[in-house]
Design an enzyme around this catalytic site. Structure first.
Site, short mmCIF file in Angstrom:
data_model
loop_
_atom_site.label_atom_id
_atom_site.label_comp_id
_atom_site.label_asym_id
_atom_site.label_seq_id
_atom_site.Cartn_x
_atom_site.Cartn_y
_atom_site.Cartn_z
N ASN A 71 0.86 -1.18 0.00
CA ASN A 71 0.00 0.00 0.00
C ASN A 71 0.90 1.24 0.00
OD1 ASN A 71 -1.40 2.27 1.09
ND2 ASN A 71 -3.06 0.93 1.71
N HIS A 78 1.12 6.25 1.75
CA HIS A 78 1.87 7.21 2.57
C HIS A 78 3.08 7.80 1.87
CE1 HIS A 78 -1.09 6.78 5.53
NE2 HIS A 78 -0.87 5.49 5.69
N HIS A 119 -5.45 3.83 -1.84
CA HIS A 119 -6.78 4.20 -1.34
C HIS A 119 -7.10 5.62 -1.81
CE1 HIS A 119 -9.55 4.45 2.50
NE2 HIS A 119 -10.16 4.84 1.40
N ARG A 136 -9.18 8.32 -1.22
CA ARG A 136 -10.15 8.76 -0.21
C ARG A 136 -10.96 9.93 -0.74
NH1 ARG A 136 -8.59 6.67 5.23
NH2 ARG A 136 -10.43 7.78 5.89
N ARG A 160 -6.75 13.04 0.78
CA ARG A 160 -5.69 13.49 1.67
C ARG A 160 -4.31 12.97 1.25
NH1 ARG A 160 -7.03 10.12 7.17
NH2 ARG A 160 -9.07 11.08 6.86
N GLU A 170 -8.53 0.79 -3.34
CA GLU A 170 -9.38 0.84 -2.15
C GLU A 170 -10.26 2.07 -2.23
OE1 GLU A 170 -7.69 1.02 1.77
OE2 GLU A 170 -6.27 -0.53 1.21
N THR A 189 -8.34 3.60 8.21
CA THR A 189 -9.62 2.89 8.11
C THR A 189 -9.92 2.16 9.43
OG1 THR A 189 -9.01 2.52 5.82
CG2 THR A 189 -10.97 1.37 6.62
N GLU A 231 -11.17 -9.23 2.60
CA GLU A 231 -9.92 -8.88 3.28
C GLU A 231 -10.25 -8.72 4.76
OE1 GLU A 231 -7.42 -5.81 1.58
OE2 GLU A 231 -6.53 -5.37 3.53
N HIS A 260 -3.88 -4.47 7.64
CA HIS A 260 -3.99 -3.37 8.60
C HIS A 260 -3.12 -3.61 9.83
CE1 HIS A 260 -5.42 0.30 10.37
NE2 HIS A 260 -5.96 0.57 9.20
N1 PXP Z 1 -5.92 -2.97 3.84
C1 PXP Z 1 -6.86 -2.01 3.88
C2 PXP Z 1 -8.23 -2.33 3.36
C3 PXP Z 1 -6.57 -0.73 4.38
O1 PXP Z 1 -7.53 0.22 4.44
C4 PXP Z 1 -5.26 -0.45 4.82
C5 PXP Z 1 -4.91 0.92 5.30
O2 PXP Z 1 -5.07 1.85 4.30
C6 PXP Z 1 -4.30 -1.48 4.73
C7 PXP Z 1 -4.67 -2.73 4.26
C8 PXP Z 1 -2.88 -1.26 5.14
O3 PXP Z 1 -2.80 -0.97 6.51
P1 PXP Z 1 -1.45 -0.44 7.10
O4 PXP Z 1 -1.16 0.87 6.45
O5 PXP Z 1 -1.74 -0.33 8.56
O6 PXP Z 1 -0.39 -1.48 6.79
#
Ligand code: PXP
Length: 239
Positions: A6, A9, A42, A44, A48, A69, A100, A150, A189
Protein backbone atom coordinates in the site's frame (compact mmCIF):
# COMPACT_ATOMS: atom_id res chain seq x y z
CA UNK A 1 1.59 -15.90 0.17
CA UNK A 2 1.47 -12.67 -1.78
CA UNK A 3 2.46 -9.21 -0.62
CA UNK A 4 0.44 -6.21 -1.69
CA UNK A 5 2.20 -2.92 -0.99
CA UNK A 6 0.00 0.00 0.00
CA UNK A 7 1.75 3.14 -1.23
CA UNK A 8 -0.69 5.74 0.22
CA UNK A 9 1.87 7.21 2.57
CA UNK A 10 4.32 8.03 -0.17
CA UNK A 11 1.57 10.39 -1.30
CA UNK A 12 1.03 11.59 2.30
CA UNK A 13 4.63 12.83 2.32
CA UNK A 14 4.20 14.52 -1.04
CA UNK A 15 0.93 16.20 -0.06
CA UNK A 16 2.54 17.54 3.14
CA UNK A 17 4.45 20.05 0.97
CA UNK A 18 2.42 20.08 -2.22
CA UNK A 19 5.46 19.01 -4.24
CA UNK A 20 5.58 16.57 -7.15
CA UNK A 21 7.78 14.18 -5.13
CA UNK A 22 7.96 11.54 -3.73
CA UNK A 23 5.96 9.88 -6.50
CA UNK A 24 3.79 6.85 -5.58
CA UNK A 25 4.43 5.54 -9.10
CA UNK A 26 8.18 5.34 -8.39
CA UNK A 27 7.37 3.52 -5.14
CA UNK A 28 5.26 0.99 -7.04
CA UNK A 29 8.04 0.38 -9.56
CA UNK A 30 10.64 -0.15 -6.80
CA UNK A 31 8.22 -2.45 -4.93
CA UNK A 32 7.74 -4.51 -8.07
CA UNK A 33 11.51 -4.83 -8.51
CA UNK A 34 11.77 -6.06 -4.93
CA UNK A 35 9.27 -8.85 -5.59
CA UNK A 36 5.95 -7.43 -4.37
CA UNK A 37 2.89 -9.01 -5.97
CA UNK A 38 0.46 -6.14 -6.04
CA UNK A 39 0.00 -2.42 -5.42
CA UNK A 40 -2.79 -1.00 -3.29
CA UNK A 41 -3.85 2.63 -3.18
CA UNK A 42 -6.78 4.20 -1.34
CA UNK A 43 -8.49 7.07 -3.16
CA UNK A 44 -10.15 8.76 -0.21
CA UNK A 45 -13.05 11.17 -0.63
CA UNK A 46 -11.00 13.95 0.95
CA UNK A 47 -7.99 13.16 -1.33
CA UNK A 48 -5.69 13.49 1.67
CA UNK A 49 -2.97 11.37 0.05
CA UNK A 50 -3.58 9.54 -3.25
CA UNK A 51 -4.99 11.75 -6.06
CA UNK A 52 -7.02 10.75 -9.12
CA UNK A 53 -3.99 11.29 -11.36
CA UNK A 54 -1.96 8.83 -9.21
CA UNK A 55 -4.52 6.11 -9.84
CA UNK A 56 -4.49 6.77 -13.59
CA UNK A 57 -0.69 6.50 -13.66
CA UNK A 58 -0.56 3.49 -11.31
CA UNK A 59 -2.97 1.64 -13.54
CA UNK A 60 -1.05 2.25 -16.76
CA UNK A 61 2.62 2.80 -15.89
CA UNK A 62 3.71 0.06 -13.48
CA UNK A 63 3.66 -3.70 -13.93
CA UNK A 64 1.75 -5.00 -10.87
CA UNK A 65 -1.99 -5.59 -10.47
CA UNK A 66 -3.67 -2.52 -8.98
CA UNK A 67 -6.03 -2.91 -6.03
CA UNK A 68 -8.04 0.30 -5.64
CA UNK A 69 -9.38 0.84 -2.15
CA UNK A 70 -12.43 3.05 -1.99
CA UNK A 71 -15.63 3.89 -0.15
CA UNK A 72 -19.03 3.16 -1.63
CA UNK A 73 -19.66 6.68 -2.98
CA UNK A 74 -21.00 7.52 -6.47
CA UNK A 75 -18.21 9.89 -7.55
CA UNK A 76 -15.47 7.35 -6.84
CA UNK A 77 -17.48 4.45 -8.26
CA UNK A 78 -17.76 6.29 -11.60
CA UNK A 79 -14.04 7.10 -11.58
CA UNK A 80 -13.14 3.49 -10.73
CA UNK A 81 -15.25 2.18 -13.60
CA UNK A 82 -13.35 4.48 -15.97
CA UNK A 83 -9.96 3.38 -14.66
CA UNK A 84 -10.80 -0.33 -14.58
CA UNK A 85 -8.37 -1.46 -11.85
CA UNK A 86 -7.61 -5.17 -11.43
CA UNK A 87 -9.40 -5.23 -8.10
CA UNK A 88 -11.57 -2.97 -5.96
CA UNK A 89 -11.51 -3.23 -2.20
CA UNK A 90 -14.56 -1.57 -0.67
CA UNK A 91 -13.79 -0.03 2.70
CA UNK A 92 -15.72 2.11 5.20
CA UNK A 93 -14.55 5.71 5.37
CA UNK A 94 -14.98 8.39 8.00
CA UNK A 95 -13.76 11.94 7.40
CA UNK A 96 -11.99 12.43 10.72
CA UNK A 97 -10.36 9.01 11.05
CA UNK A 98 -6.56 8.70 10.85
CA UNK A 99 -6.89 5.39 9.04
CA UNK A 100 -9.62 2.89 8.11
CA UNK A 101 -11.25 2.09 11.45
CA UNK A 102 -13.01 -1.25 11.49
CA UNK A 103 -14.49 -3.26 8.66
CA UNK A 104 -17.43 -2.60 6.36
CA UNK A 105 -20.90 -2.92 7.87
CA UNK A 106 -21.93 -5.45 5.21
CA UNK A 107 -25.15 -6.42 7.01
CA UNK A 108 -26.30 -2.85 7.73
CA UNK A 109 -25.27 -1.52 4.29
CA UNK A 110 -26.31 -4.61 2.32
CA UNK A 111 -28.84 -2.84 0.09
CA UNK A 112 -26.42 -0.01 -0.69
CA UNK A 113 -23.42 -2.26 -1.35
CA UNK A 114 -25.18 -4.76 -3.62
CA UNK A 115 -25.63 -2.51 -6.70
CA UNK A 116 -22.04 -1.27 -6.44
CA UNK A 117 -20.64 -4.78 -6.23
CA UNK A 118 -22.82 -5.78 -9.16
CA UNK A 119 -21.58 -2.86 -11.30
CA UNK A 120 -17.94 -3.75 -10.69
CA UNK A 121 -18.44 -7.47 -11.21
CA UNK A 122 -20.26 -6.93 -14.46
CA UNK A 123 -17.40 -4.66 -15.59
CA UNK A 124 -15.07 -7.63 -14.99
CA UNK A 125 -13.41 -6.10 -11.91
CA UNK A 126 -12.71 -8.37 -8.94
CA UNK A 127 -14.29 -7.08 -5.72
CA UNK A 128 -13.02 -7.52 -2.20
CA UNK A 129 -14.79 -6.39 0.98
CA UNK A 130 -12.69 -5.19 3.92
CA UNK A 131 -14.43 -6.76 6.90
CA UNK A 132 -14.13 -7.85 10.52
CA UNK A 133 -13.76 -11.61 10.99
CA UNK A 134 -17.41 -12.06 11.91
CA UNK A 135 -19.39 -15.08 10.66
CA UNK A 136 -22.59 -13.23 9.68
CA UNK A 137 -20.57 -10.54 7.87
CA UNK A 138 -18.59 -13.15 5.96
CA UNK A 139 -21.77 -15.02 4.99
CA UNK A 140 -23.41 -11.79 3.80
CA UNK A 141 -20.29 -10.99 1.74
CA UNK A 142 -20.53 -14.38 0.06
CA UNK A 143 -24.22 -13.84 -0.62
CA UNK A 144 -23.39 -10.51 -2.27
CA UNK A 145 -21.35 -12.35 -4.88
CA UNK A 146 -17.82 -11.14 -4.14
CA UNK A 147 -15.01 -13.66 -4.43
CA UNK A 148 -12.59 -12.03 -1.97
CA UNK A 149 -12.73 -10.78 1.60
CA UNK A 150 -9.92 -8.88 3.28
CA UNK A 151 -9.93 -9.51 7.00
CA UNK A 152 -9.14 -6.44 9.13
CA UNK A 153 -6.12 -7.37 11.25
CA UNK A 154 -6.04 -4.04 13.12
CA UNK A 155 -7.65 -5.35 16.32
CA UNK A 156 -5.08 -8.13 16.50
CA UNK A 157 -2.07 -6.00 15.54
CA UNK A 158 -2.96 -3.18 17.93
CA UNK A 159 -3.98 -5.41 20.87
CA UNK A 160 -1.92 -5.87 24.04
CA UNK A 161 -0.12 -9.20 24.32
CA UNK A 162 -2.87 -10.33 26.74
CA UNK A 163 -5.62 -9.64 24.24
CA UNK A 164 -3.85 -10.82 21.11
CA UNK A 165 -4.73 -14.55 21.42
CA UNK A 166 -8.48 -13.73 21.49
CA UNK A 167 -8.18 -11.46 18.44
CA UNK A 168 -6.09 -14.03 16.59
CA UNK A 169 -8.67 -16.72 17.34
CA UNK A 170 -11.36 -14.54 15.72
CA UNK A 171 -9.21 -14.11 12.59
CA UNK A 172 -8.49 -17.85 12.39
CA UNK A 173 -12.21 -18.63 12.68
CA UNK A 174 -13.06 -15.94 10.11
CA UNK A 175 -10.54 -17.25 7.60
CA UNK A 176 -11.88 -20.76 8.07
CA UNK A 177 -15.48 -19.67 7.51
CA UNK A 178 -14.53 -17.63 4.44
CA UNK A 179 -12.52 -20.45 2.95
CA UNK A 180 -15.35 -22.95 3.59
CA UNK A 181 -17.63 -20.62 1.61
CA UNK A 182 -15.17 -20.56 -1.29
CA UNK A 183 -13.95 -17.00 -0.67
CA UNK A 184 -10.37 -15.92 -1.23
CA UNK A 185 -8.91 -14.62 2.04
CA UNK A 186 -6.70 -11.54 2.17
CA UNK A 187 -5.71 -9.65 5.30
CA UNK A 188 -4.34 -6.29 6.23
CA UNK A 189 -3.99 -3.37 8.60
CA UNK A 190 -1.32 -2.71 11.19
CA UNK A 191 0.98 -5.51 10.02
CA UNK A 192 4.69 -5.08 10.81
CA UNK A 193 7.74 -7.36 10.67
CA UNK A 194 7.27 -7.78 14.46
CA UNK A 195 3.69 -9.05 14.40
CA UNK A 196 3.68 -10.84 11.05
CA UNK A 197 4.51 -14.18 12.71
CA UNK A 198 1.13 -14.11 14.47
CA UNK A 199 -0.72 -12.94 11.37
CA UNK A 200 0.69 -15.89 9.44
CA UNK A 201 -1.05 -18.27 11.88
CA UNK A 202 -4.27 -17.31 10.07
CA UNK A 203 -5.05 -20.15 7.64
CA UNK A 204 -5.90 -19.90 3.93
CA UNK A 205 -4.29 -16.50 3.43
CA UNK A 206 -3.74 -15.45 -0.16
CA UNK A 207 -2.42 -11.90 0.16
CA UNK A 208 -1.33 -9.49 2.89
CA UNK A 209 -1.77 -5.78 2.20
CA UNK A 210 0.81 -3.77 4.09
CA UNK A 211 1.40 -0.03 4.03
CA UNK A 212 2.30 2.15 6.98
CA UNK A 213 5.04 0.07 8.61
CA UNK A 214 6.62 -0.74 5.28
CA UNK A 215 6.69 2.85 4.03
CA UNK A 216 7.98 3.95 7.45
CA UNK A 217 10.83 1.46 7.23
CA UNK A 218 11.62 2.62 3.70
CA UNK A 219 12.47 6.09 5.04
CA UNK A 220 15.61 4.50 6.50
CA UNK A 221 16.49 1.69 4.10
CA UNK A 222 14.66 2.51 0.87
CA UNK A 223 11.46 0.94 -0.37
CA UNK A 224 13.16 -1.88 -2.25
CA UNK A 225 14.94 -3.11 0.86
CA UNK A 226 11.85 -2.60 3.05
CA UNK A 227 9.80 -4.79 0.70
CA UNK A 228 12.56 -7.40 0.57
CA UNK A 229 12.71 -7.47 4.39
CA UNK A 230 8.94 -8.00 4.58
CA UNK A 231 9.09 -10.79 1.99
CA UNK A 232 11.93 -12.41 3.94
CA UNK A 233 9.91 -12.20 7.17
CA UNK A 234 6.96 -13.86 5.41
CA UNK A 235 9.19 -16.65 4.06
CA UNK A 236 10.86 -17.14 7.43
CA UNK A 237 7.57 -17.60 9.32
CA UNK A 238 6.13 -19.78 6.63
CA UNK A 239 9.11 -22.09 7.07
N1 PXP B 1 -5.92 -2.97 3.84
C1 PXP B 1 -6.86 -2.01 3.88
C2 PXP B 1 -8.23 -2.33 3.36
C3 PXP B 1 -6.57 -0.73 4.38
O1 PXP B 1 -7.53 0.22 4.44
C4 PXP B 1 -5.26 -0.45 4.82
C5 PXP B 1 -4.91 0.92 5.30
O2 PXP B 1 -5.07 1.85 4.30
C6 PXP B 1 -4.30 -1.48 4.73
C7 PXP B 1 -4.67 -2.73 4.26
C8 PXP B 1 -2.88 -1.26 5.14
O3 PXP B 1 -2.80 -0.97 6.51
P1 PXP B 1 -1.45 -0.44 7.10
O4 PXP B 1 -1.16 0.87 6.45
O5 PXP B 1 -1.74 -0.33 8.56
O6 PXP B 1 -0.39 -1.48 6.79
Amino acid sequence: MKLGVNIDHIATLRQARGTSYPDPLDAAIFASRAGAHGITAHLREDRRHIQDEDIIRLKSMQPLPLNLEMANVPEIIDFALEINPDEICLVPEKRMELTTEGGLDVLGQYEKLCPTVERFLSAGIEVSLFIEPDRATIEASRQMGVSIVELHTGSYCDASSNEQPVELEKLIMGAQVANDLGLQVNAGHGITTDNIGGVLCIPHLNMLNIGHSLISRSVFVGIKEAVEEMLMAINEYQG
